[in-house]
Scaffold this motif. Structure first.
Motif, short mmCIF file in Angstrom:
data_model
loop_
_atom_site.label_atom_id
_atom_site.label_comp_id
_atom_site.label_asym_id
_atom_site.label_seq_id
_atom_site.Cartn_x
_atom_site.Cartn_y
_atom_site.Cartn_z
N GLY A 149 0.85 -1.42 0.05
CA GLY A 149 -0.10 -0.11 0.07
C GLY A 149 0.75 1.29 -0.01
O GLY A 149 0.66 2.14 -0.80
N ILE A 150 1.73 1.21 0.83
CA ILE A 150 2.63 2.40 1.12
C ILE A 150 3.50 2.64 -0.20
O ILE A 150 3.68 3.95 -0.68
N LEU A 151 4.38 1.65 -0.58
CA LEU A 151 4.90 1.70 -1.83
C LEU A 151 4.17 2.28 -3.11
O LEU A 151 4.50 3.23 -3.62
N SER A 202 2.61 6.30 -6.99
CA SER A 202 1.45 6.82 -7.61
C SER A 202 1.59 8.36 -7.53
O SER A 202 1.22 9.25 -8.43
N LEU A 203 1.81 8.69 -6.34
CA LEU A 203 1.75 9.97 -6.00
C LEU A 203 2.87 10.89 -6.76
O LEU A 203 2.89 11.66 -7.40
N ALA A 204 4.12 10.12 -6.79
CA ALA A 204 5.50 10.74 -7.48
C ALA A 204 5.11 10.85 -9.19
O ALA A 204 5.45 11.85 -9.36
N LEU A 205 4.72 9.70 -9.49
CA LEU A 205 4.13 9.90 -10.88
C LEU A 205 3.20 10.87 -11.35
O LEU A 205 3.49 11.67 -12.06
N GLY A 206 2.27 10.75 -10.46
CA GLY A 206 1.28 11.84 -10.62
C GLY A 206 1.64 13.22 -10.57
O GLY A 206 1.33 14.04 -11.35
N ALA A 207 2.53 13.54 -9.39
CA ALA A 207 2.81 14.88 -9.22
C ALA A 207 3.98 15.38 -10.45
O ALA A 207 3.80 16.50 -11.03
N VAL A 223 2.17 -2.56 -8.84
CA VAL A 223 2.20 -1.74 -10.18
C VAL A 223 0.73 -1.51 -10.51
O VAL A 223 0.51 -0.48 -11.21
N ILE A 224 -0.01 -2.29 -10.19
CA ILE A 224 -1.61 -2.15 -10.68
C ILE A 224 -2.17 -0.98 -9.82
O ILE A 224 -2.76 0.08 -10.56
N ILE A 225 -1.68 -0.83 -8.61
CA ILE A 225 -2.32 0.24 -7.96
C ILE A 225 -1.96 1.86 -8.25
O ILE A 225 -2.48 2.63 -8.43
N THR A 226 -0.51 1.63 -8.48
CA THR A 226 0.06 2.73 -9.14
C THR A 226 -0.38 3.08 -10.37
O THR A 226 -1.04 4.44 -10.55
N LEU A 227 -0.83 2.17 -11.28
CA LEU A 227 -1.65 2.76 -12.58
C LEU A 227 -2.75 3.17 -12.45
O LEU A 227 -3.36 4.04 -13.29
N LEU A 228 -3.59 2.70 -11.38
CA LEU A 228 -4.77 3.05 -10.92
C LEU A 228 -5.23 4.28 -10.34
O LEU A 228 -6.04 5.04 -10.53
N ALA A 250 -2.23 6.93 0.74
CA ALA A 250 -1.95 5.73 1.21
C ALA A 250 -3.15 4.67 1.92
O ALA A 250 -3.42 3.55 1.59
N ALA A 251 -4.14 5.42 2.47
CA ALA A 251 -5.39 4.72 2.94
C ALA A 251 -5.96 4.16 1.74
O ALA A 251 -6.29 3.10 1.72
N ALA A 252 -6.03 4.83 0.86
CA ALA A 252 -6.80 4.15 -0.56
C ALA A 252 -6.08 3.11 -1.00
O ALA A 252 -6.65 2.25 -1.39
N ALA A 253 -4.73 3.24 -1.16
CA ALA A 253 -3.93 2.22 -1.66
C ALA A 253 -4.10 0.86 -0.83
O ALA A 253 -4.10 -0.16 -1.61
#
Lengths: 306, 289
Positions: B89-91, B96-101, B150-155, B211-214
């Motif tokens: 979750g945290i990873l 996803s935050l880093a990629l999105g930002a 990978v999936i959660i990051t992409l989502l 993080a909660a959502a992940a």
């Protein structure tokens, strides 16, 4: 206004459109070496657009701008070389300085940007702060500690860091207390004299223009109405709009209130025709050319005052 | 005992939320970290781990959270699952935050074709039905512990991308950013020196919610059998397993569900703390504390 000397900054028939809105149309003027050009006009007349174009923050839709005779190129290397030689002071000092940076970082930023940061840089910044009247300011303090006047002094120090030949001032005192305004103006005038700076000075303050400006450009709805020697225009304006503007400035009333309209109708021929007491049918049909009253003084009007 | 110095200058409500959140996450993390000392999560004890009738044992002295239908210790499994779920979750939240930002800043600052391209991709990302798309991606990617990351990051990347994009657009009009452009500062330096620091509040407030959502998403995927592969425990697949035993061994469901709930609650309390502090005018440093 044409001198034998090469002008520092030269606007040649510059037009700037935003979609269908025309912010500037066919604007030409020159800024002479070591001289102060006053740029006046009401809100929305295109004064700030001129400054933004001169800084390369925007590009002309038509026409061209020259710096020391060379036309602006927007390739990053050449733009950077021009920016190296132009200083600027924005209207809102609270917005112009990054609150997250220290004074050293703020004033040193132009030096770093041009690879001029070296062992003497800190000393230079100190010297600049002394010069702008902040001798006690700590290099490690943040801009949030200063009031409007102090911030504008910091902005001036930053503008001078690269020892520019041209300084663009976009209403540098309009966001300051009255008591602070005179101090900042005096500082700018001292600096202008001691460094032989050419300046573009956007302002609403007519007595100020009379006192400091060498040349004057009067803008209305993005067009130059009158352009020439500042003191003489101020003493005896020829264009009806200049007359209205100057008398409104003199009376210290917002000149717009004379019409009760925030967005006055603008004619595609002479933009001022809808408000002009001298307007004739011709003014609604044709665009008045810029007629020289004297070699250095032009008026865009069919019926200028004598 | 030394007084707690975390967020000492903050308004009391904000600080209370933040500390409660940190305490919850800390407690869950501690149990997760202690997993190797809490017993063997894979040892199937058919001799003493099941009731005479062959059913899971409820909480007792040797098994504080009882055993599961194979006689494995539930506490040991929940703790190991904590390691798995929290790390994933945290990873995934950070990635996803880093990629999105990054996407949001680039699109907002550089504009033009890059902006159009990145923001259309973001729109697609925002339009994805998360769970469904997660299941589809599961079918396409090789199994393993990295797959849910990978999936959660992409989502998840598109949400912060949109937020950061809007904020960057706003920042680009600020005087000091235009000043930096006008003095000839390099674009990447403007991005790093003038824009990124101003995104701090946004990113710090968003991070714990993300993080909660992940963690929830990981649980969802694992619950559906698309996340962490068995026999490795994760809260999601334990909830899935426990569901069938709700009638006679509710602890199999309740234990992982409680951990998941406390973790989510903890992250949301931290986010709430940041939000309240921000609304009271507290400015954050990157470490926030």
């Amino acid at each position: 206004m044409s001198g034998l000397e090469l002008p520092i900054l030269h606007f040649e028939h510059v037009t700037r459109r935003y979609d269908r809105f025309i912010a500037l149309e066919d604007v030409s003027f020159v800024v002479r070496k070591g001289k102060i050009l006053g740029l006046v006009g009401e809100s929305g007349s295109g004064k700030t657009t001129c400054i933004r174009l001169a800084l390369g923050l925007e590009r002309p839709s038509a026409g061209r701008i020259r710096f020391m005779g060379r036309p602006y190129s927007y390739r990053s290397k050449e733009m950077k070389a021009i920016r190296r030689r132009i200083g600027f002071i924005f209207q809102d000092p609270y917005d112009a300085l990054d609150p997250h940076l220290t004074l050293e970082e703020i004033i040193g930023e132009p030096l770093r940007a041009h690879g001029l940061w070296n062992v003497t840089a800190r000393e230079r910044i100190r010297g600049l702060l002394d010069r702008v009247g902040l001798p006690d300011a700590s290099l490690r303090s943040y801009p949030t500690r200063y009031s409007g006047g102090g911030l504008q002094r910091i902005a001036i120090a930053r503008a001078l860091a690269l020892e520019p030949e041209l300084l663009l001032c976009d209403e540098p005192t309009s966001n300051l207390d009255v008591s602070m305004q005179a101090q900042i103006i005096n500082l700018l005038m001292e600096l202008q004299r001691e460094r032989g700076l050419a300046m573009v000075f956007v302002t609403h303050d007519l007595p100020l223009i009379r006192r400091i400006a060498d040349d004057l450009v009067v803008l209305y709805a993005g067009r130059v109405m009158e352009c020439g020697p500042a003191r003489e225009i101020a003493a005896r304006p020829r264009h009806p709009y200049t007359i209205v503007l100057l008398s409104a400035m003199e009376a210290k009333i917002p000149h717009r209130s004379a019409w009760d309209e925030a967005n006055p109708p603008v004619s595609p021929a002479c933009p001022f025709a809808p408000r002009c007491w001298k307007a004739q049918p011709q003014c609604w049909k044709e665009r008045p050319p810029r007629i020289p009253v004297r070699p250095d003084w032009e008026v865009a009007c069919f019926f200028p005052e004598e | 005992m030394a007084p707690i110095t975390i967020a000492s200058g903050w308004p009391i409500e904000a600080r209370r939320s933040l500390l409660a959140g940190i305490a919850l996450i800390g407690a869950v993390s501690l149990i997760a970290l202690l997993a190797p000392w809490l017993g063997d999560p894979y040892y199937q004890d058919f001799a003493t781990g099941l009731s005479p009738a062959g059913l899971p044992l409820g909480p007792n002295h040797t098994h504080p959270l009882g055993t599961d239908s194979l006689g494995r210790d539930v506490l040991a499994r929940v703790a190991l699952a904590g390691r798995v779920s929290l790390s994933i979750g945290i990873l995934a939240a950070l990635l996803s935050l880093a990629l999105g930002a990054t996407v949001g800043m680039m699109a907002g600052f550089y504009g033009g074709f890059l902006e159009a391209l990145l923001m259309r991709l973001t729109d697609i990302g925002l339009a994805l039905p998360t769970t469904l798309a997660g299941l589809a991606m599961t079918a396409l990617l090789p199994a393993g512990l990295l797959r849910p990351v990978v999936i959660i990051t992409l989502l998840f990347w598109a949400y912060p991308a949109r937020l950061v994009y809007n904020e960057t657009l706003r920042m680009r009009r600020r005087g000091f950013v235009e000043a930096a452009v006008a003095m000839g500062e390099a674009r990447y330096r403007i991005l790093l020196r003038h824009i990124l620091p101003h995104l701090k509040t946004l990113l710090l407030t968003y991070a714990p919610m993300n993080a909660a959502a992940a963690v929830m998403m990981e649980a969802t995927l694992s619950y559906l059998g698309a996340g962490v592969p068995l026999p490795t425990p994760s809260w999601g697949n334990m909830i899935g397993e426990g569901q069938g035993a709700l009638a006679f061994a509710p602890h199999l469901f309740l234990a992982p569900a409680a951990f998941l709930l406390l973790t989510t609650l903890g992250f949301l309390l931290i986010a709430e703390g940041f939000k309240q502090a921000h609304s009271r005018g507290i400015r954050f440093s990157w470490l926030a504390l």
